[in-house]
Enzyme design. Structure first.
Site, PDB file in Angstrom:
ATOM      1  N   SER A 264      47.247  33.976  45.965  1.00  0.00           N
ATOM      2  CA  SER A 264      46.021  34.076  46.750  1.00  0.00           C
ATOM      3  C   SER A 264      45.469  35.491  46.708  1.00  0.00           C
ATOM      4  CB  SER A 264      46.293  33.679  48.192  1.00  0.00           C
ATOM      5  OG  SER A 264      46.874  34.769  48.865  1.00  0.00           O
ATOM      6  N   LYS A 265      44.273  35.650  47.242  1.00  0.00           N
ATOM      7  CA  LYS A 265      43.638  36.966  47.115  1.00  0.00           C
ATOM      8  C   LYS A 265      44.351  38.048  47.928  1.00  0.00           C
ATOM      9  CE  LYS A 265      39.845  36.878  50.428  1.00  0.00           C
ATOM     10  NZ  LYS A 265      38.426  36.812  50.645  1.00  0.00           N
ATOM     11  N   ARG A 266      45.107  37.638  48.935  1.00  0.00           N
ATOM     12  CA  ARG A 266      45.832  38.635  49.740  1.00  0.00           C
ATOM     13  C   ARG A 266      47.148  39.057  49.082  1.00  0.00           C
ATOM     14  NH1 ARG A 266      43.154  40.893  53.953  1.00  0.00           N
ATOM     15  NH2 ARG A 266      41.368  39.553  54.247  1.00  0.00           N
ATOM     16  N   ASP A 267      47.657  38.187  48.185  1.00  0.00           N
ATOM     17  CA  ASP A 267      48.982  38.454  47.610  1.00  0.00           C
ATOM     18  C   ASP A 267      49.047  39.773  46.872  1.00  0.00           C
ATOM     19  OD1 ASP A 267      50.208  36.216  48.512  1.00  0.00           O
ATOM     20  OD2 ASP A 267      49.627  35.001  46.796  1.00  0.00           O
TER      21      ASP A 267
END
Ligand code: GLU
Length: 507
Positions: A264-267
């Site tokens: 995901s974009k937060r990873d």
């Protein structure tokens, strides 16, 4: 494959920066188009005004440009099927929604959001947390299927807000063959009556996507697996309009390095690697890091991405964009999720760095650092350091001693190797070097071997000390080449300086 010209599209929504999964989708579309002498189109799907993020479209276009994934048609590029931004095509969609109303494949729904919330709440209380507007529940809702015709007309005449919903048939199997997944069969009882046209006068993704794919004569829809659940609705929409549908290919998900869930974009920043092609600064000021700014070459990034879910069937791993175009086929794309591997990504980058000429690297370094060394010297530095570097900037950072004398000395080497008598040993070696006329790598090496013979010591007892005094480090490229690069005067002065400095440290 049919003989229709290949026309494929990458259709991002400008809801934020482009995730590397999106870049991979764009890449596969691009490769497929190039391979089949087709057309690669970019279409911006911005019908969801609530999720619109300013700057995202420019980001997407710039990031793809950096990657070398250049569209044939798209916003700012042109083409015969434009405009390529859906909000600029807004006037186009309503007639298609109306057509579906007339053919009774869709209907008006007048339920307000409060009414819908109340129904959902009620259903939850009755143990049905996933209430859907579907072929069963629509019979009790406020829509043109349940209300008398004159009331519907009155509501419309009074500009009562409405949406247009798909009239999902009951208990019908929808079948289509996905190029990657094979036959997919879904029963319509599991599908809801999706909104096709919204009360704000905009189509939803589903309607706009189908209408545009048809009008833009898209031959193959190559997109992420997350759109597979929408595909049966899309198939039904093509049937409802009586249009030939494109072929579908749903790409596997990108997974976290441990295989646990979608990347995901937060990873990225949490796990220590970028998930975006280039830096993105969010509206709240938060920075999401990008491959470009971390120092990756676009060629390495693209090569790595190509291998996330595809392989050429051989052991060859380094592919230029042209070679990828040559080798790429959808039948070698896997069904199962592709685990992202940050170490492998670095490996690709190292390979590309090593394959870059010393001159080109030196030119990049010259741009990045403020050094008064002539370009020839920078070229030599690149030659010495590139085997040990991953990024261009590593060459200057790791090879700092090629620019200036060390100010500190590697503690481990000092404590392990600097013993009683080392000072005298190094002074002896210094005298040997002093007598060398031509200070070439070859001569230094020859003299070094003689010195080992003379002293009866092994390489390990002398070379690390020589390196310590000259570079301050415990490891690096050939000391003989470093010696030649720095020259006699500099080497001797560094040795003198080093001996005194380390001796003081030891006391
Ligand atoms: N706009 C969709 C997205 O953001 C495109 C899906 C598709 O390719 O059909 O991914």
């Amino acid at each position: 494959m049919s003989d229709k010209p290949v026309r494929v599209r990458f259709a991002p929504s400008p809801t934020g920066p482009l995730h590397m999964g999106g870049v991979r989708t764009a890449l596969y579309n691009y490769l497929f188009a190039k391979k089949h002498n087709g057309t690669f189109i970019i279409r911006i799907e911005d019908t969801d005004q609530a999720r619109f993020v300013s700057g995202a479209q420019d980001y997407i276009m710039d990031a793809l440009k950096w990657c070398g994934i250049e569209p044939t048609e798209g916003p700012g590029i042109g083409g015969d099927f434009g405009p390529y931004v859906q909000s600029e095509r807004q006037h186009l969609y309503r007639p298609f929604a109306d057509e579906l109303i007339h053919s009774e494949k869709a209907y008006y729904a007048f339920d307000t959001s409060e009414e819908l919330d109340a129904v959902r709440e009620q259903a939850k209380k009755m143990g049905m947390p996933n209430w859907q507007y579907n072929s069963v529940s629509r019979t009790t809702m406020k829509n043109s299927l349940t209300l008398p015709q004159d009331q519907v007309e009155e509501l419309l005449a009074n500009n009562t807000p409405f949406v247009i919903r798909m009239k999902m048939p009951r208990n019908q199997d929808v079948r289509f063959e996905d190029i990657i997944r094979g036959w997919v069969v879904v029963n319509t009882n599991n599908l809801d009556d999706k909104v096709l046209f919204k009360s704000d006068g905009m189509p939803t993704y589903h309607l706009a996507n189908i209408v545009d794919d048809h009008l833009m004569e898209i031959s193959h829809v190559i997109r992420g697996e997350e759109w597979l659940p929408s595909a049966p609705l899309h198939v039904l929409l093509y049937e409802a309009f009586g249009w030939e549908r494109p072929q579908f290919a749903h790409l596997p998900l990108l997974l976290r390095p441990d295989g646990n869930g979608k990347l995901s974009k937060r990873d990225g920043d949490r796990l220590g690697f970028p998930v975006f092609p280039t830096n993105w600064v969010a509206a709240d000021g938060e920075l999401y890091s990008g491959y470009r700014e971390k120092g990756y070459f676009p060629e390495a990034f693209i090569n790595m991405l190509a291998f996330l879910g595809w392989n050429p069937g051989t052991t060859k791993e380094i592919f230029s964009l042209e070679e990828l175009t040559e080798a790429f086929t959808l039948d070698r794309v896997s069904k199962s999720g592709a685990k992202f591997d940050p170490e492998k990504t670095k490996w690709f980058q190292q390979n590309y760095l090593r394959d870059t000429s010393d001159t080109k690297l030196a030119e990049s370094i010259a741009k990045e650092i403020n050094s008064n060394l002539p370009i020839e010297k920078l070229i030599q530095i690149c030659h010495l350091m590139k085997e040990r570097a991953t990024f261009v900037r590593d060459i200057a950072v790791e090879g700092i001693y090629l620019f200036e004398a060390p100010e500190a000395y590697d503690e481990q080497t000092v404590s392990k190797k600097w013993k009683d008598g080392t000072k005298e040993l190094m002074e002896h070696w210094l005298q040997e070097l002093e007598t060398l006329d031509a200070f070439t790598a070859l001569n230094i090496e020859e003299r070094f071997k003689l010195f080992l013979e003379k002293t009866g010591l092994g390489i390990g007892a002398v070379l690390p000390l020589f390196r310590l005094l000259i570079t301050g480090t415990g490891a690096g490229p050939s000391m003989f080449e470093i010696g030649e690069f720095l020259g006699k005067e500099e080497c001797l002065s560094r040795m003198n300086q080093g001996i005194t400095a380390v001796e003081t440290l030891k006391k």
